[in-house]
Scaffold this active site. Structure first.
Site, mmCIF file in Angstrom:
data_model
loop_
_atom_site.group_PDB
_atom_site.id
_atom_site.type_symbol
_atom_site.label_atom_id
_atom_site.label_comp_id
_atom_site.label_asym_id
_atom_site.label_seq_id
_atom_site.Cartn_x
_atom_site.Cartn_y
_atom_site.Cartn_z
ATOM 1 N N ASP A 118 12.368 70.116 109.268
ATOM 2 C CA ASP A 118 12.844 70.155 108.009
ATOM 3 C C ASP A 118 11.703 70.098 107.107
ATOM 4 O O ASP A 118 11.371 69.447 106.276
ATOM 5 C CB ASP A 118 13.664 68.955 107.763
ATOM 6 C CG ASP A 118 14.465 68.753 106.456
ATOM 7 O OD1 ASP A 118 14.949 70.001 105.977
ATOM 8 O OD2 ASP A 118 14.788 67.723 106.006
ATOM 9 N N ASN A 163 8.693 67.114 102.236
ATOM 10 C CA ASN A 163 8.327 66.323 103.466
ATOM 11 C C ASN A 163 6.769 66.550 103.849
ATOM 12 O O ASN A 163 6.450 66.192 104.657
ATOM 13 C CB ASN A 163 9.046 66.846 104.635
ATOM 14 C CG ASN A 163 10.625 66.015 104.742
ATOM 15 O OD1 ASN A 163 10.448 64.915 104.293
ATOM 16 N ND2 ASN A 163 11.586 66.566 105.433
ATOM 17 N N ASP A 174 8.707 62.256 107.858
ATOM 18 C CA ASP A 174 10.098 62.395 107.938
ATOM 19 C C ASP A 174 10.420 63.411 109.131
ATOM 20 O O ASP A 174 10.845 64.547 108.919
ATOM 21 C CB ASP A 174 10.609 62.662 106.948
ATOM 22 C CG ASP A 174 12.353 62.430 107.100
ATOM 23 O OD1 ASP A 174 12.851 62.123 107.960
ATOM 24 O OD2 ASP A 174 13.005 62.883 106.212
#
Length: 313
Positions: free
Chosen positions: A201, A206, A218
């Protein structure tokens, strides 16, 4: 699983969880922006801060959570700038009153500049190094970025949700099937590609940038998949992708063949996002945050987007 999984997670329990790790919270709590999990910044008596992340019950199995922690620890051990859970009592994954949680250092930073060749190449170099570690072994429990995870299950979540207006069910199902067939054709045309452990992701939210450069946070969505998955969300256009690949190529062979996967990965993410909202709608945090999903016109536009994506593939 309870439709209100965090109903019992009040501030006292957050403080109890931090104390159970041998830390001394001073009562300062700040809820951080997170819908899938619950994340708190916690002040300690020494005036420092940590971040307590409580995983959504039922989303990941215990072995899959442990795999996430092993991966992030391997990256940290390789001296890569990632935020890895702290270890207490010999473990990084903690459990209290049915909640699995982790404590990490608090790290600040700004969003990366996606128009800066310098910053894009820097991120490309780091992603290549992350992939070098990710390629050493495979996840056994965290799944893959594939049609089942990103299209079939999210699509079913939409079709069984009360969010999708009943009169749009046939049109959505037809658009989903059309797009799935187009995705299958695109994946077949690209052919086999190497799968490795990914951040999964890797969007700008992030990545946090400091004077020392970027660090990645994350790893909640880390999975097996193609290397290009960790690059395309940072590339606003072909020029930006070129800079990312330039940096990547300084440490590993750039995944040029996988560029043809980007339209498919973009479409899969769009389907997954709608399915995620539908699947989580009974969580009280979701209706206020995604109020647009109550409106039939949003679903009409979403269906049109799926139809267009299928044509573009």
């Amino acid at each position: 699983m309870s439709q209100v999984p965090y109903a019992s997670l009040d501030p006292d329990r957050v403080l109890d969880a931090v104390e159970a790790c041998g830390l001394a919270p001073d009562g300062r709590l700040l809820a951080l922006n997170s819908y899938e999990n619950r994340v708190w910044q916690v002040g300690l008596e020494d005036r420092s801060f940590v971040v307590a992340k409580f995983y959504r019950p039922g989303r990941w199995s215990l072995p899959s959570l442990e795999e996430e922690h092993v991966f992030s620890r391997q990256l940290a051990d390789a001296e890569l700038p990632v935020v890895s859970p702290l270890v207490f009592h010999g473990r990084s994954l903690q459990t209290l009153e049915g909640f699995h949680y982790a404590i990490t250092p608090r790290r600040g930073g700004r969003a990366p500049s996606l128009e800066s060749a310098h910053e894009l190449e820097w991120m490309g170099r780091l992603i290549a190094r992350i992939h070098a570690v990710g390629g050493r072994e495979s996840f056994r429990h965290r799944g893959r970025i594939d049609l089942e995870q990103m299209v079939v299950r999210p699509g079913q979540a939409v079709l069984t949700s009360r969010l999708l207006p009943e009169h749009l069910h046939p049109e959505y199902a037809a658009a989903l099937q059309q797009l799935r067939q187009a995705l299958e054709q695109r994946l077949d045309a690209v052919g086999p590609y190497r799968e490795l452990r990914l951040h999964g992701d890797c969007h700008p939210g992030n990545v946090l940038w400091t004077d020392e450069g970027p660090h990645f946070v994350d790893f909640d969505d880390c999975r097996m998949g193609p290397a290009i998955q960790d690059l395309w969300m940072l590339a606003a256009d072909d020029n930006a992708m070129g800079h990312l690949l330039e940096g990547y190529g300084q440490f590993a062979e750039p995944p040029l063949q996988e560029l043809a996967l980007v339209p498919a990965l973009r479409a899969m993410r769009q389907i997954h996002h709608a399915g995620w909202i539908a699947a989580r709608w009974d969580d009280p945090a979701f209706p206020p945050a995604f109020a647009f999903a109550r409106e039939a016109r949003w679903w009409e536009h979403h269906i049109q987007d799926l139809q267009q994506l299928a044509e573009d593939l």
